[in-house]
Design a protein around this motif. Structure first.
Motif, mmCIF file in Angstrom:
data_model
loop_
_atom_site.group_PDB
_atom_site.id
_atom_site.type_symbol
_atom_site.label_atom_id
_atom_site.label_comp_id
_atom_site.label_asym_id
_atom_site.label_seq_id
_atom_site.Cartn_x
_atom_site.Cartn_y
_atom_site.Cartn_z
ATOM 1 N N ASP A 144 -15.346 -2.481 15.206
ATOM 2 C CA ASP A 144 -16.778 -2.646 15.533
ATOM 3 C C ASP A 144 -16.785 -3.662 16.921
ATOM 4 N N GLY A 145 -16.088 -3.239 17.842
ATOM 5 C CA GLY A 145 -16.046 -3.787 19.068
ATOM 6 C C GLY A 145 -15.283 -5.006 19.225
ATOM 7 N N LYS A 146 -14.724 -5.554 18.231
ATOM 8 C CA LYS A 146 -13.852 -6.774 18.059
ATOM 9 C C LYS A 146 -12.511 -6.603 18.017
ATOM 10 N N MET A 147 -11.728 -7.595 18.573
ATOM 11 C CA MET A 147 -10.228 -7.434 18.510
ATOM 12 C C MET A 147 -9.968 -7.504 17.042
ATOM 13 N N SER A 148 -8.812 -6.599 16.696
ATOM 14 C CA SER A 148 -8.611 -6.524 15.427
ATOM 15 C C SER A 148 -7.053 -6.167 15.210
ATOM 16 N N VAL A 149 -6.187 -6.968 14.748
ATOM 17 C CA VAL A 149 -4.678 -6.898 14.464
ATOM 18 C C VAL A 149 -4.192 -6.746 13.444
ATOM 19 N N SER A 150 -3.272 -5.938 12.733
ATOM 20 C CA SER A 150 -2.697 -5.833 11.818
ATOM 21 C C SER A 150 -1.131 -5.865 12.006
ATOM 22 N N LYS A 151 -0.314 -6.317 10.925
ATOM 23 C CA LYS A 151 1.179 -5.752 11.067
ATOM 24 C C LYS A 151 1.558 -5.118 10.019
ATOM 25 N N PHE A 152 2.735 -4.264 10.019
ATOM 26 C CA PHE A 152 3.305 -3.668 8.926
ATOM 27 C C PHE A 152 4.739 -3.569 9.138
ATOM 28 N N LYS A 153 5.078 -3.508 8.040
ATOM 29 C CA LYS A 153 6.772 -3.021 7.550
ATOM 30 C C LYS A 153 6.787 -2.072 6.495
ATOM 31 N N VAL A 154 7.707 -1.036 6.989
ATOM 32 C CA VAL A 154 7.848 0.271 5.966
ATOM 33 C C VAL A 154 8.684 -0.325 4.810
ATOM 34 N N VAL A 155 8.298 -0.077 3.608
ATOM 35 C CA VAL A 155 9.214 -0.412 2.163
ATOM 36 C C VAL A 155 10.031 0.675 1.832
ATOM 37 N N SER A 210 1.047 -1.175 -0.029
ATOM 38 C CA SER A 210 0.000 -0.076 -0.041
ATOM 39 C C SER A 210 0.748 1.305 -0.021
ATOM 40 N N ILE A 211 0.260 2.418 -0.556
ATOM 41 C CA ILE A 211 0.884 3.895 -0.391
ATOM 42 C C ILE A 211 0.062 4.568 0.523
ATOM 43 N N VAL A 212 0.645 4.841 1.615
ATOM 44 C CA VAL A 212 -0.293 5.711 2.374
ATOM 45 C C VAL A 212 0.303 7.088 2.691
ATOM 46 N N VAL A 213 -0.581 8.174 3.221
ATOM 47 C CA VAL A 213 -0.601 9.464 3.121
ATOM 48 C C VAL A 213 0.279 9.759 4.528
ATOM 49 N N GLY A 214 1.598 10.326 4.503
ATOM 50 C CA GLY A 214 2.082 10.504 5.714
ATOM 51 C C GLY A 214 3.473 9.557 6.040
ATOM 52 N N SER A 215 3.861 9.896 7.000
ATOM 53 C CA SER A 215 5.336 9.039 7.245
ATOM 54 C C SER A 215 5.021 8.288 8.676
ATOM 55 N N ILE A 216 5.391 6.841 8.249
ATOM 56 C CA ILE A 216 5.265 5.915 9.321
ATOM 57 C C ILE A 216 6.594 6.049 10.116
ATOM 58 N N GLU A 217 6.859 6.543 11.380
ATOM 59 C CA GLU A 217 8.182 6.573 11.948
ATOM 60 C C GLU A 217 8.949 5.161 12.250
ATOM 61 N N GLU A 218 8.042 4.382 12.790
ATOM 62 C CA GLU A 218 8.461 2.947 12.985
ATOM 63 C C GLU A 218 8.827 1.899 11.709
ATOM 64 N N GLU A 219 9.814 1.319 11.797
ATOM 65 C CA GLU A 219 10.231 0.513 10.537
ATOM 66 C C GLU A 219 9.065 -0.639 10.112
ATOM 67 N N SER A 220 8.780 -1.213 11.368
ATOM 68 C CA SER A 220 7.870 -2.198 11.360
ATOM 69 C C SER A 220 6.905 -2.227 12.737
ATOM 70 N N GLY A 221 5.837 -2.997 12.836
ATOM 71 C CA GLY A 221 5.170 -2.731 14.014
ATOM 72 C C GLY A 221 3.780 -3.507 13.806
ATOM 73 N N VAL A 222 2.941 -3.398 14.907
ATOM 74 C CA VAL A 222 1.711 -4.136 15.152
ATOM 75 C C VAL A 222 0.666 -2.930 15.484
ATOM 76 N N ILE A 223 -0.327 -2.928 14.516
ATOM 77 C CA ILE A 223 -1.697 -2.100 14.878
ATOM 78 C C ILE A 223 -2.661 -2.977 15.634
ATOM 79 N N ASP A 224 -2.961 -2.722 17.117
ATOM 80 C CA ASP A 224 -3.910 -3.565 17.683
ATOM 81 C C ASP A 224 -4.776 -2.529 18.214
#
Length: 147
Positions: free
Chosen positions: A43-54, A25-39
């Motif tokens: 809709d009230g349910k646990m939701s987790v995604s991982k990311f890594k900056v290219v 994906s191409i996102v608007v703005g800068s992600i400071e961490e090189e990789s991480g987890v968004i938890d």
């Protein structure tokens, strides 16, 4: 093409531990961490995604954005619009996402606008042999013209 095969392939998509998908994906703005987890719940349910900056791209004066970040994303859970909503929550919405971000569309010159979120890899255990199978494609060629 058998019922057994259909059932096993269906199980791959239902059991998130058996199948991993990677998106570019191409996102608007800068992600400071090189990789991480968004938890972050959706809709009230646990939701987790991982990311890594290219890569990070500083935009020219003609762009309405200062920085665009190319990022690989892996949904751990499977909520509707999870990656789109997680990136918005992270403060870096997906370029061209007309539902969650009203920014410029991701479109090469002379083509229809597109959201800059592209499935590039699927990794799973073969349902009959249990061997790991990975299928991948390159990112869309027009991404290079945007960065």
């Amino acid at each position: 093409r058998t019922k057994t095969a259909t059932a096993l392939v269906s199980k791959l998509f239902l059991d998130k531990s058996l199948l991993q998908k990677r998106y570019r994906s191409i996102v608007v703005g800068s992600i400071e961490e090189e990789s991480g987890v968004i938890d972050f719940p959706i809709d009230g349910k646990m939701s987790v995604s991982k990311f890594k900056v290219v890569s990070r791209t500083t935009c020219s004066g003609q762009s309405p954005f200062d920085v665009l970040t190319t990022v690989d994303l892996w949904p751990v859970t499977g909520r509707m619009h999870q990656l789109r909503r997680h990136m918005l929550h992270n403060g870096t919405p997906i370029l061209g996402d007309e539902k969650y971000f009203l920014g410029n569309a991701c479109a090469p010159t002379g083509s229809e606008p597109k959201m800059c979120l592209w499935a590039v890899e699927v990794d799973f255990l073969h349902p009959f042999t249990s061997e790991r199978v990975m299928v991948s494609i390159p990112e869309p060629i027009y991404y290079e013209g945007i960065r």
